[in-house]
Design a protein around this motif. Structure first.
Motif, PDB file in Angstrom:
ATOM      1  N   PHE A  36      13.334  53.586  17.725  1.00  0.00           N
ATOM      2  CA  PHE A  36      12.161  52.817  17.330  1.00  0.00           C
ATOM      3  C   PHE A  36      12.405  51.337  17.551  1.00  0.00           C
ATOM      4  CE2 PHE A  36       8.850  51.176  14.562  1.00  0.00           C
ATOM      5  CZ  PHE A  36       7.856  52.144  14.645  1.00  0.00           C
ATOM      6  N   VAL A  37      11.463  50.680  18.187  1.00  0.00           N
ATOM      7  CA  VAL A  37      11.522  49.225  18.314  1.00  0.00           C
ATOM      8  C   VAL A  37      10.407  48.657  17.450  1.00  0.00           C
ATOM      9  CG1 VAL A  37      11.284  47.250  19.859  1.00  0.00           C
ATOM     10  CG2 VAL A  37      12.470  49.308  20.639  1.00  0.00           C
ATOM     11  N   LEU A  38      10.800  47.932  16.422  1.00  0.00           N
ATOM     12  CA  LEU A  38       9.825  47.375  15.487  1.00  0.00           C
ATOM     13  C   LEU A  38       9.625  45.902  15.810  1.00  0.00           C
ATOM     14  CD1 LEU A  38       8.168  47.606  12.800  1.00  0.00           C
ATOM     15  CD2 LEU A  38      10.248  46.857  11.646  1.00  0.00           C
ATOM     16  N   VAL A  39       8.425  45.560  16.249  1.00  0.00           N
ATOM     17  CA  VAL A  39       8.102  44.161  16.498  1.00  0.00           C
ATOM     18  C   VAL A  39       7.437  43.638  15.235  1.00  0.00           C
ATOM     19  CG1 VAL A  39       6.712  42.592  17.885  1.00  0.00           C
ATOM     20  CG2 VAL A  39       7.797  44.576  18.953  1.00  0.00           C
ATOM     21  N   SER A  40       8.025  42.613  14.612  1.00  0.00           N
ATOM     22  CA  SER A  40       7.483  42.176  13.330  1.00  0.00           C
ATOM     23  C   SER A  40       7.865  40.740  13.033  1.00  0.00           C
ATOM     24  CB  SER A  40       8.004  43.085  12.214  1.00  0.00           C
ATOM     25  OG  SER A  40       7.508  42.638  10.975  1.00  0.00           O
ATOM     26  N   HIS A  41       7.018  40.074  12.248  1.00  0.00           N
ATOM     27  CA  HIS A  41       7.400  38.747  11.791  1.00  0.00           C
ATOM     28  C   HIS A  41       7.838  38.812  10.337  1.00  0.00           C
ATOM     29  CE1 HIS A  41       3.298  39.111  10.278  1.00  0.00           C
ATOM     30  NE2 HIS A  41       3.705  38.295   9.321  1.00  0.00           N
ATOM     31  N   ASP A  42       7.752  40.008   9.754  1.00  0.00           N
ATOM     32  CA  ASP A  42       7.985  40.162   8.325  1.00  0.00           C
ATOM     33  C   ASP A  42       9.403  40.681   8.079  1.00  0.00           C
ATOM     34  OD1 ASP A  42       8.062  40.868   5.689  1.00  0.00           O
ATOM     35  OD2 ASP A  42       6.033  41.690   5.649  1.00  0.00           O
ATOM     36  N   LEU A  43      10.290  39.765   7.676  1.00  0.00           N
ATOM     37  CA  LEU A  43      11.687  40.158   7.515  1.00  0.00           C
ATOM     38  C   LEU A  43      11.861  41.160   6.379  1.00  0.00           C
ATOM     39  CD1 LEU A  43      13.596  36.806   8.094  1.00  0.00           C
ATOM     40  CD2 LEU A  43      13.211  38.693   9.656  1.00  0.00           C
TER      41      LEU A  43
ATOM     42  N   ALA B 190      -1.396  44.273   9.587  1.00  0.00           N
ATOM     43  CA  ALA B 190      -2.847  44.151   9.413  1.00  0.00           C
ATOM     44  C   ALA B 190      -3.325  44.913   8.177  1.00  0.00           C
ATOM     45  CB  ALA B 190      -3.570  44.676  10.654  1.00  0.00           C
ATOM     46  N   LEU B 191      -2.393  45.542   7.462  1.00  0.00           N
ATOM     47  CA  LEU B 191      -2.799  46.385   6.332  1.00  0.00           C
ATOM     48  C   LEU B 191      -2.706  45.621   5.016  1.00  0.00           C
ATOM     49  CD1 LEU B 191      -0.853  49.617   7.336  1.00  0.00           C
ATOM     50  CD2 LEU B 191      -3.189  48.980   7.902  1.00  0.00           C
ATOM     51  N   ASP B 192      -3.430  46.123   4.022  1.00  0.00           N
ATOM     52  CA  ASP B 192      -3.321  45.556   2.680  1.00  0.00           C
ATOM     53  C   ASP B 192      -1.884  45.685   2.197  1.00  0.00           C
ATOM     54  OD1 ASP B 192      -5.961  45.035   2.635  1.00  0.00           O
ATOM     55  OD2 ASP B 192      -6.522  46.787   1.452  1.00  0.00           O
ATOM     56  N   VAL B 193      -1.459  44.700   1.422  1.00  0.00           N
ATOM     57  CA  VAL B 193      -0.073  44.701   0.964  1.00  0.00           C
ATOM     58  C   VAL B 193       0.264  46.002   0.235  1.00  0.00           C
ATOM     59  CG1 VAL B 193       1.605  43.515  -0.477  1.00  0.00           C
ATOM     60  CG2 VAL B 193      -0.057  42.203   0.823  1.00  0.00           C
ATOM     61  N   SER B 194      -0.692  46.512  -0.543  1.00  0.00           N
ATOM     62  CA  SER B 194      -0.417  47.726  -1.310  1.00  0.00           C
ATOM     63  C   SER B 194      -0.198  48.926  -0.396  1.00  0.00           C
ATOM     64  CB  SER B 194      -1.577  48.005  -2.260  1.00  0.00           C
ATOM     65  OG  SER B 194      -2.777  48.093  -1.528  1.00  0.00           O
ATOM     66  N   VAL B 195      -0.785  48.882   0.800  1.00  0.00           N
ATOM     67  CA  VAL B 195      -0.685  50.010   1.723  1.00  0.00           C
ATOM     68  C   VAL B 195       0.525  49.853   2.636  1.00  0.00           C
ATOM     69  CG1 VAL B 195      -1.937  51.288   3.499  1.00  0.00           C
ATOM     70  CG2 VAL B 195      -3.190  50.202   1.656  1.00  0.00           C
ATOM     71  N   GLN B 196       0.933  48.580   2.855  1.00  0.00           N
ATOM     72  CA  GLN B 196       2.050  48.316   3.769  1.00  0.00           C
ATOM     73  C   GLN B 196       3.276  49.141   3.412  1.00  0.00           C
ATOM     74  OE1 GLN B 196       3.031  44.199   4.069  1.00  0.00           O
ATOM     75  NE2 GLN B 196       1.305  43.746   5.413  1.00  0.00           N
ATOM     76  N   ALA B 197       3.622  49.126   2.120  1.00  0.00           N
ATOM     77  CA  ALA B 197       4.843  49.808   1.697  1.00  0.00           C
ATOM     78  C   ALA B 197       4.764  51.297   1.988  1.00  0.00           C
ATOM     79  CB  ALA B 197       5.082  49.569   0.211  1.00  0.00           C
ATOM     80  N   GLN B 198       3.565  51.882   1.744  1.00  0.00           N
ATOM     81  CA  GLN B 198       3.418  53.320   2.006  1.00  0.00           C
ATOM     82  C   GLN B 198       3.639  53.632   3.477  1.00  0.00           C
ATOM     83  OE1 GLN B 198      -0.492  54.459   0.780  1.00  0.00           O
ATOM     84  NE2 GLN B 198      -0.284  53.527  -1.243  1.00  0.00           N
TER      85      GLN B 198
END
Lengths: 353, 289
Positions: free
Chosen positions: A207-214, A183-191
């Motif tokens: 940690f269990v990471l639920v994500s659609h972003d490979l 839900a974050l801006d792309v620039s903030v995602q990496a941080q």
């Protein structure tokens, strides 16, 4: 390695009712999933939206009651716990939600939000509470002076850091991240992803990471489980699943990543309705290799380290290397070279210079 | 490790207050309300005459320099009675709405958060009460309890509570589906803490708006009950009972009905203005402005 979290044959269907309130069917959100997460491991659950991965994440914490199957945390069946015992157990298992604008109580200051788990589980004496809150804020990269502010005074990325600090407060052994950066801006995602990766490493979190972003998954996961319409289709070490995917669905997902090295026919059509999932292999309606067997028989998830649920996993043609066209990674490298001024133009303009 | 100096942020309540004070009509309403509250509290000091003192020599005199609002059929000073009547009206308004909140909000929270048969039971009773017109129900209850100001207030409190049950239930249902309530659950909050420390603080704004509008209604209800002889008992003054005795002299002594009627009108209008201002100030959609 011992399993900290173990799921066996977990099923969760959500009833669908018609206008008169009669049961008209059920959304098959999770349909017989078995999984184990080892202590200190980062497991990613990936899949398209609607595949049941978020439901699975909530079932892991018994925020949603499964219809059947068992969830064991540190060897203890969560279903057997009384409500009070379950609440006490929550000290050890926390969750980070997707939407940082929705997951913080709008009428609690940052300090109140982070101190809440400290008080609920008596993690530190009241006198040390402020210092612990300050330490947690520093830990997630926020200034401790901000403890007296309200959520509405922060940006999305900052709010997500607050939510992470809250999840860390009780020193949990397991954290579920439900799409923590999508839900974050792309620039903030990496941080935020880098912050999570550092925390996982430094605090030795499971940690269990639920994500659609490979792309995000590749960055942090040790192991990857791929979900399609409520079932696992592939599961194994991240470098194997993402580097040499065996299930046609995983191959399509991996090939769709920016910078992918392989080519696969792109997925066609939409995900079928989870109210009436296809028979046999649930992927057969969109699979280029589907046969009569796929329509009739449900494939089992088989394989020791790298498991796959496909009748033809062994005999599928090898993925095509992206050689004819430039792969995304190669194109990027050439672009970078061009802008450094030491390579021919990526579009051939160099000839005119 | 020592804790650093902490900057306090601007709380949601403070932000709403700021917005409220930008709203001129609402501030005007608030000033009028505060003025009436002061009048009610200071009645013994500012009323020029004893409101119960009768005089056969000054019956139904029109407004004059001596008696600004005139005198009534028993020679009592109407201004003094209107000032003392403010006590009955405001007390009835505020106390009965507080009572309605006290009855309605916990029931609404229980219905919304627990759901199931608890919700069914509470909601059906509230619906049944709402299906009877407000004043009819209040009259029936007040008549059953017996004519007295306290009973009128209790009747109004009970009659006004279903609105708060419905509102609190709806807001609790909304809150229940939010991530922050699920987060509170995931942190290990017991259900009563979620209701009390998470949901309740978040539903206070709409309750506040509804309460300020309900006070206006309760004041009218008290005046109506007193008009019918079910509220404040003579000779103690209340705006409603003053209207009741004034109706016989509508043509001969119109000031007897105009003065208490005007008082009711102004106070009710003021509470409505405050309620509207609060609604604008507390509406989360107003954040974008």
């Amino acid at each position: 390695m011992t399993a900290l979290l173990e799921l066996r044959d977990v099923v969760k269907h959500f009833p669908v009712r018609d206008a008169l309130g009669r049961r008209a069917g059920a959304v098959h959100a999770v349909d017989g999933v078995s999984l184990a997460v080892a202590e200190g491991e980062v497991l990613a659950i990936v899949g398209e939206s609607g595949c049941g991965k978020s439901t699975l994440g909530r079932v892991m914490l018994r925020l949603i009651e499964p219809d059947s199957g068992s969830v064991r945390f540190a060897g203890e069946d969560l279903a057997s716990l009384s409500p009070a015992a379950l609440r006490a157990r929550r000290r050890d298992m926390q969750i980070i939600f997707q939407d940082p604008f929705g997951s913080l109580d709008p009428r609690m200051t940052v300090a109140q939000a982070i101190a809440e788990p400290l008080r609920l589980h008596r993690v530190v004496p009241r006198a040390e509470e402020a210092a612990r809150v300050a330490e947690l804020l520093r830990r997630v990269g926020l200034r401790p002076e901000n403890a007296g502010r309200w959520p509405h005074e922060f940006s999305g990325g900052q709010r997500q850091r607050i939510a992470i600090a809250r999840a860390l407060a009780s020193n949990p052994r397991l954290i579920i991240g439900d799409e923590p950066v999508s839900a974050l801006d792309v620039s903030v995602q990496a941080q935020v992803i880098n912050l999570l990766r550092d925390l996982i490493r430094d605090l030795r979190l499971t940690f269990v990471l639920v994500s659609h972003d490979l792309g995000v998954v590749r960055h942090v996961a040790d192991r990857v489980a791929v979900m399609y319409l409520g079932r696992l289709v592939e599961e194994g070490p991240a470098e194997h699943v993402l580097g040499a995917p065996r299930h046609p669905y995983t191959r399509a997902l991996v090939a769709a990543m920016p910078g992918a090295q392989t080519k696969t026919p792109p997925l066609e059509g939409d995900v079928p309705s989870p109210i009436a999932p296809p028979s046999g292999c649930r992927f057969h309606t969109r699979c280029a290799y589907a046969t009569e067997q796929c329509r009739a028989e449900t494939p089992r998830l088989e394989g020791a380290a790298h498991a796959v649920a496909c009748h033809f996993a062994a005999s599928l043609p090898a993925p095509v290397e992206r050689s004819a066209a430039l792969g995304g990674g190669e194109r990027l490298a050439r672009l970078q070279g061009f802008f450094r001024g030491n390579a021919p133009s990526p579009i051939g303009m160099g000839d005119y210079a | 490790m020592n804790a650093p100096a902490i900057t306090m942020g601007e709380s949601p309540a403070r932000r709403a207050l700021k917005r409220f004070f930008r709203h001129k009509l609402a501030v005007f309403g608030l000033v009028v309300v505060v003025a009436f509250v002061l009048i009610a509290l200071l009645a013994p000091f500012i009323a020029p005459y004893d409101p119960l003192q009768t005089s056969w020599t000054r019956i139904r005199k029109p407004p004059s320099a001596e008696h600004w609002f005139g005198t009534d059929e028993n020679g009592r000073d109407v201004l003094s009675r209107v000032i003392w009547g403010a006590r009955a009206s405001l007390m009835a308004g505020v106390i009965s709405v507080l009572g309605a909140l006290f009855i309605g909000v916990p029931l609404g929270l229980l219905a919304g958060l627990i759901g199931g048969w608890v919700d069914g039971l509470i909601s059906r009773v509230a619906d049944a009460m709402l299906s009877v017109p407000f004043l009819i129900l209040a009259i029936a209850l007040a008549a059953f309890l017996g004519p007295a100001l306290e009973n009128a207030m209790l009747a109004i409190a009970i009659t006004a509570s279903p609105v708060f049950v419905r509102l609190a239930r709806g807001m609790a249902l909304d809150a229940k589906s939010t991530d922050w309530v699920e987060a509170a659950r995931a942190l290990g909050n017991p259900p009563w803490r979620i209701g009390l420390f998470h949901v309740l603080p978040n539903i206070i704004p709409p309750l506040l708006v509804q309460a300020s509008l309900a006070i206006a209604e309760a004041i009218i209800a008290e005046a109506s009950l007193s008009f019918l002889g079910l509220g404040q008992q003579p000779p103690a003054p209340s705006w409603g009972s003053m209207l009741n005795s004034a109706q016989r002299f509508l043509t001969q002594a119109p000031w007897l009905s105009i003065m208490p009627g005007l008082a009711i009108f102004v106070v009710v209008l003021a509470f409505n203005l405050v309620g509207d201002g609060l609604r604008d100030a507390l509406d989360p959609r107003a954040d974008r402005k």
